[in-house]
Scaffold this motif. Sequence first.
Motif, PDB file in Angstrom:
ATOM      1  N   VAL A 121       0.834  -1.198   0.000  1.00 46.58           N
ATOM      2  CA  VAL A 121       0.000   0.000   0.000  1.00 46.58           C
ATOM      3  C   VAL A 121       0.871   1.251   0.000  1.00 46.58           C
ATOM      4  N   SER A 122       0.263   2.363  -0.375  1.00 45.34           N
ATOM      5  CA  SER A 122       0.920   3.668  -0.316  1.00 45.34           C
ATOM      6  C   SER A 122       0.203   4.518   0.732  1.00 45.34           C
ATOM      7  N   LEU A 123       0.953   5.140   1.615  1.00 44.00           N
ATOM      8  CA  LEU A 123       0.377   6.030   2.625  1.00 44.00           C
ATOM      9  C   LEU A 123       0.460   7.459   2.104  1.00 44.00           C
ATOM     10  N   VAL A 124      -0.690   8.108   1.949  1.00 40.69           N
ATOM     11  CA  VAL A 124      -0.744   9.467   1.410  1.00 40.69           C
ATOM     12  C   VAL A 124      -1.374  10.389   2.443  1.00 40.69           C
ATOM     13  N   TYR A 125      -1.159  11.685   2.261  1.00 37.52           N
ATOM     14  CA  TYR A 125      -1.631  12.664   3.239  1.00 37.52           C
ATOM     15  C   TYR A 125      -2.517  13.731   2.606  1.00 37.52           C
ATOM     16  N   GLU A 126      -2.686  13.628   1.305  1.00 36.71           N
ATOM     17  CA  GLU A 126      -3.597  14.514   0.573  1.00 36.71           C
ATOM     18  C   GLU A 126      -3.821  13.915  -0.811  1.00 36.71           C
ATOM     19  N   GLY A 127      -4.788  14.482  -1.516  1.00 29.50           N
ATOM     20  CA  GLY A 127      -5.045  14.011  -2.872  1.00 29.50           C
ATOM     21  C   GLY A 127      -5.910  12.763  -2.924  1.00 29.50           C
ATOM     22  N   ASP A 128      -5.842  12.051  -4.028  1.00 28.44           N
ATOM     23  CA  ASP A 128      -6.676  10.874  -4.250  1.00 28.44           C
ATOM     24  C   ASP A 128      -6.288   9.736  -3.305  1.00 28.44           C
ATOM     25  N   TYR A 129      -7.286   8.946  -2.953  1.00 20.89           N
ATOM     26  CA  TYR A 129      -7.032   7.778  -2.101  1.00 20.89           C
ATOM     27  C   TYR A 129      -8.124   6.738  -2.319  1.00 20.89           C
ATOM     28  N   ASP A 130      -7.803   5.502  -1.950  1.00 20.41           N
ATOM     29  CA  ASP A 130      -8.764   4.400  -2.029  1.00 20.41           C
ATOM     30  C   ASP A 130      -9.428   4.147  -0.684  1.00 20.41           C
ATOM     31  N   LEU A 131      -8.647   4.253   0.381  1.00 20.48           N
ATOM     32  CA  LEU A 131      -9.134   4.024   1.736  1.00 20.48           C
ATOM     33  C   LEU A 131      -8.645   5.150   2.646  1.00 20.48           C
ATOM     34  N   LYS A 132      -9.429   5.442   3.636  1.00 25.70           N
ATOM     35  CA  LYS A 132      -9.092   6.509   4.577  1.00 25.70           C
ATOM     36  C   LYS A 132      -9.009   5.934   5.986  1.00 25.70           C
ATOM     37  N   VAL A 133      -7.964   6.294   6.718  1.00 19.11           N
ATOM     38  CA  VAL A 133      -7.825   5.838   8.101  1.00 19.11           C
ATOM     39  C   VAL A 133      -8.745   6.643   9.008  1.00 19.11           C
ATOM     40  N   ASN A 134      -9.594   5.944   9.721  1.00 22.24           N
ATOM     41  CA  ASN A 134     -10.413   6.556  10.764  1.00 22.24           C
ATOM     42  C   ASN A 134      -9.771   6.166  12.097  1.00 22.24           C
ATOM     43  N   PRO A 135      -9.233   7.132  12.875  1.00 20.52           N
ATOM     44  CA  PRO A 135      -8.507   6.809  14.102  1.00 20.52           C
ATOM     45  C   PRO A 135      -9.409   6.513  15.301  1.00 20.52           C
ATOM     46  N   LEU A 136     -10.639   6.087  15.035  1.00 22.15           N
ATOM     47  CA  LEU A 136     -11.573   5.724  16.096  1.00 22.15           C
ATOM     48  C   LEU A 136     -10.962   4.668  17.007  1.00 22.15           C
ATOM     49  N   ILE A 137     -10.983   4.912  18.310  1.00 26.04           N
ATOM     50  CA  ILE A 137     -10.448   3.932  19.255  1.00 26.04           C
ATOM     51  C   ILE A 137     -11.585   3.166  19.915  1.00 26.04           C
ATOM     52  N   LEU A 138     -11.249   2.085  20.585  1.00 27.43           N
ATOM     53  CA  LEU A 138     -12.259   1.207  21.186  1.00 27.43           C
ATOM     54  C   LEU A 138     -13.171   1.959  22.146  1.00 27.43           C
ATOM     55  N   ASP A 139     -12.606   2.834  22.974  1.00 25.65           N
ATOM     56  CA  ASP A 139     -13.413   3.582  23.955  1.00 25.65           C
ATOM     57  C   ASP A 139     -14.474   4.434  23.277  1.00 25.65           C
ATOM     58  N   ASP A 140     -14.094   5.112  22.170  1.00 23.18           N
ATOM     59  CA  ASP A 140     -15.050   5.947  21.441  1.00 23.18           C
ATOM     60  C   ASP A 140     -16.116   5.097  20.766  1.00 23.18           C
ATOM     61  N   TYR A 165     -10.049   0.999  10.229  1.00 17.73           N
ATOM     62  CA  TYR A 165     -10.079   1.362  11.644  1.00 17.73           C
ATOM     63  C   TYR A 165      -8.984   0.620  12.420  1.00 17.73           C
ATOM     64  N   PRO A 166      -7.749   1.080  12.337  1.00 18.86           N
ATOM     65  CA  PRO A 166      -6.645   0.364  12.979  1.00 18.86           C
ATOM     66  C   PRO A 166      -6.706   0.324  14.502  1.00 18.86           C
ATOM     67  N   LEU A 167      -7.433   1.267  15.117  1.00 16.44           N
ATOM     68  CA  LEU A 167      -7.476   1.355  16.579  1.00 16.44           C
ATOM     69  C   LEU A 167      -8.824   0.939  17.170  1.00 16.44           C
ATOM     70  N   ALA A 168      -9.719   0.427  16.336  1.00 21.17           N
ATOM     71  CA  ALA A 168     -11.080   0.138  16.796  1.00 21.17           C
ATOM     72  C   ALA A 168     -11.137  -0.969  17.837  1.00 21.17           C
ATOM     73  N   ASN A 169     -10.094  -1.797  17.926  1.00 15.10           N
ATOM     74  CA  ASN A 169     -10.047  -2.858  18.935  1.00 15.10           C
ATOM     75  C   ASN A 169      -9.040  -2.574  20.044  1.00 15.10           C
ATOM     76  N   VAL A 170      -8.541  -1.337  20.087  1.00 18.35           N
ATOM     77  CA  VAL A 170      -7.480  -0.994  21.035  1.00 18.35           C
ATOM     78  C   VAL A 170      -7.980   0.070  22.009  1.00 18.35           C
ATOM     79  N   SER A 171      -7.796  -0.178  23.297  1.00 18.69           N
ATOM     80  CA  SER A 171      -8.300   0.740  24.319  1.00 18.69           C
ATOM     81  C   SER A 171      -7.399   1.961  24.471  1.00 18.69           C
ATOM     82  N   LEU A 172      -7.997   3.034  24.963  1.00 20.15           N
ATOM     83  CA  LEU A 172      -7.247   4.266  25.225  1.00 20.15           C
ATOM     84  C   LEU A 172      -6.140   4.015  26.239  1.00 20.15           C
ATOM     85  N   ASP A 173      -6.410   3.179  27.226  1.00 22.58           N
ATOM     86  CA  ASP A 173      -5.414   2.887  28.248  1.00 22.58           C
ATOM     87  C   ASP A 173      -4.169   2.244  27.646  1.00 22.58           C
TER      88      ASP A 173
END
Length: 227
Positions: A121-140, A165-173
């Motif tokens: 995969v390519s990690l981009v910070y602007e422009g076109d993309y296929d998938l977007k990282v949502n930093p939602l964590i387990l607590d939220d 959602y890379p953090l969706a299964n990871v707690s804030l603690d």
Amino acid sequence: MELMFDISGLTSKEEDFSNSKKDVLKFLKIIGVDTRFISYAPEKIYINNLRFSKFSRTREKTFKKQYPSIEVVRNSLFQKICSKSAKTLTLEIKPNSKILMPKDNYICELLLEPYTRKYGVSLVYEGDYDLKVNPLILDDKVNTIFEGIFSGEGLNLISNDNEIYPLANVSLDWINSFLKMDGQDLIECENRDDLANSFSEFLEDVAPQFRENVVSASEFIDSKNKN
């Protein structure tokens, strides 16, 4: 017992390794480290999975002879976070896709960086993309579920087709404990519904593992409702 080998030939003119990311990763491969299971950051190498990376103490000594200024981070909590994250990412990431990264999110950077080698995969910070990282964590995520239930809206499971959602299964603690040990800025929960937050704090005292159970139960109910 690991084979010992002479690396003196690696520092010849033909193999003059710089401090560039490309050369650091190249050297790691030469000494037998599987770079799909480490995260590269400037001046630090984080081990994601000790067994799969094959980054033994012997290989670390060899690496440090070539790169004495680069720290090798053997943090067991970070490895647990990577394991939790991988259960989500392996299902969500599409090979060779462009992934839009959130700004100033160190933990997401570390978790996604190895997938440039795992899945190309390519990690981009602007422009076109296929998938977007949502930093939602387990607590939220749990807070949002409770908020929907208490408001009478029913289950509210955040899931968009073009997001991962890379953090969706990871707690804030877990996240902040690792970030604090690593000397990084801490993060905060985003969703702060008072009633939902109070209920979460109550459950935290009586059943510390309740978040994973709430998500599992909600996803099970949601799948049954869709059938």
